[in-house]
Design an enzyme around this catalytic site. Structure first.
Site, PDB file in Angstrom:
ATOM      1  CD  GLU A 286      -2.670  -1.271   2.626  1.00 32.90           C
ATOM      2  OE1 GLU A 286      -2.535   0.103   3.754  1.00 32.90           O
ATOM      3  OE2 GLU A 286      -2.805  -2.302   2.786  1.00 32.90           O
ATOM      4  NE  ARG A 289       5.463   9.399   4.142  1.00 39.05           N
ATOM      5  CZ  ARG A 289       4.830  10.828   5.116  1.00 39.05           C
ATOM      6  NH1 ARG A 289       5.229  12.108   4.461  1.00 39.05           N
ATOM      7  NH2 ARG A 289       4.203  10.259   6.381  1.00 39.05           N
ATOM      8  CB  CYS A 355      -5.242  35.310   9.958  1.00 39.38           C
ATOM      9  SG  CYS A 355      -5.502  37.305   9.111  1.00 39.38           S
TER      10      CYS A 355
END
Length: 427
Positions: A286, A289, A355
């Site tokens: 699986e 990345r 912010c």
């Protein structure tokens, strides 16, 4: 990052200058290399083949959550990949991209009845079941639909992956899977339930692993459990060892795919020869990345330079809503200027306009910068766009796939009007 290089003092994706992409598509923009994704996927597929596996005895199931763009999924489907999904939305993405549902495995701790129904109706390969409650629910749904659900049990082997605690998934304290000491009892239950067919065993201990020792330790525990199950006539047809191999973010040296798979298959082959007369067991992976992470950058532009007595801030047009990993994990991403120029370098914090004080992309980077410069945030192909949000009513970035010297827009930039199109004012 392979397939990203300096050509004529300008950073290019394959042979396409990132300046050209910024001029055409604006910033912030995710830029992926088709060649890099292909090469990274084939590192798994070729290693399987070199270790004597065919498509019937090994399957790479790309982890959709790492990068779910349809163009990425379509490319991997064309290469023969299966898919690891964690939601019905990801299943629909795979189908829209032309993926084969019979190569789809469904992971995740919180599958709903509707998600189970959708997956069963499309005939997916397997559900990775993560609790007894889920097992009983899946049985009930399958009976209602007069279908049979093929299942693996995701086993938690209590192996320390030695990675960031947020992406460690194989310890007793983690929410994933079932404790290995409870697995035999749950497999017995699964074997007795109507609408359920036991086909496999699954394990995923974490992400960004640089060493394969924890993975091989987990494999040893799975092998022991499979032997115990076989003694009770519960036959396991596939072994899913999960994903998790890391990439180079900051001069790490992760184990290579080829070395890891060679050691893994050697261990499996020895076991099968000793215990099962050489009868093979199908092996599933699986990865996410390691296929897309270093195949993409986040392209952003410097809006303002703000020197200070304590820190110097380079304020860019990308933000934590575009790339969450630094704020969430304190993750390190390489940063470089797209156009290479000579000048006095200064230490900058690269921050966005959101912010929040946590809105930073990189800290303490020594760069020669001017306002208007383009920056490339490295290793952003995984968990960049998929974790992005619309905080501060910021449209998510555009996505571009480069193929040689051609750039393809694979996701348009969101507009503010699109963000509030589903909202209603009270009458």
């Amino acid at each position: 990052m392979p397939h990203f290089s300096i050509q004529n003092r300008t950073l290019c994706a394959e042979t396409q200058p990132l300046t050209t992409i910024a001029d055409e598509f604006g910033t912030p923009t995710y830029v992926y290399s088709k060649a890099a994704i292909t090469e990274n996927y084939l590192s798994y597929a070729n290693a399987c083949r070199e270790n004597g596996r065919t498509e019937h005895t090994a399957l790479v199931c790309y982890s959709v959550k790492s990068n779910s763009n349809l163009a990425v999924l379509h490319l991997l489907s064309q290469l023969g990949s299966g898919f690891d999904i964690v939601s019905s939305g990801e299943l629909l993405r795979v189908l829209a991209a032309g993926g084969d549902p019979e190569k789809v495995i469904f992971s995740g701790v919180g599958k709903t009845r509707d998600e189970m129904r959708l997956a069963l109706s499309h005939g997916i390969a397997c559900f990775n079941v993560e609790s007894t409650s889920e097992l009983h629910r899946l049985s009930a749904v399958a009976i209602e639909m007069q279908l049979t659900a093929s299942i693996s049990l995701r086993v938690n082997p209590n192996v320390d992956a030695k990675t960031h605690p947020y992406i460690s998934t194989g310890l007793k304290e983690n929410k994933f899977g079932v404790a290995i000491e409870d697995a035999l009892m749950i497999y017995r239950t699964a074997a007795s339930l109507p609408g359920i067919r036991v086909v496999g065993i699954d394990c995923h201990i974490g992400s960004q692993l640089l060493d394969d020792a924890p993975l091989l330790e987990a494999l040893d525990k799975l092998i022991e459990l499979i032997d115990v199950l076989a003694a009770e006539d519960i036959v396991i047809h596939h072994l899913d060892i999960g994903g998790g191999l890391g990439i180079d973010y900051e001069a790490e040296a992760p184990v290579t795919v080829g070395d890891y798979l060679t050691r893994l298959f050697r261990k499996i082959d020895t076991w099968r020869a000793e215990k099962y007369g050489g009868v093979p067991i199908k092996v599933l992976f699986e990865p996410g990345r390691s296929i897309v992470g270093n195949a993409g950058v986040l392209l952003t532009r410097v809006e303002y330079l703000k020197p200070g007595s304590e820190k110097n801030f380079a304020i860019v047009d990308a933000a934590m809503n575009d790339l969450m990993r630094p704020a969430m994990y304190q993750a390190w991403h390489g940063v470089q200027t797209v156009v290479q120029r000579d000048g006095e370098a200064v230490v900058w914090d690269i921050v966005g306009p959101v912010c929040e004080s946590g809105d930073w992309l990189a800290r303490a980077r020594t760069l020669f910068l001017e306002e208007g410069d383009l920056l490339a945030i490295h290793s952003a192909g995984a968990y960049g766009m998929t974790m992005s949000s619309n905080y501060n009513t910021r449209g998510r970035a555009a996505e571009v796939m480069v193929d040689g010297n051609v750039s393809h827009l694979i996701r348009q930039r969101e507009t503010p009007e699109q963000l509030f199109a589903l909202e209603k004012i009270l009458p």
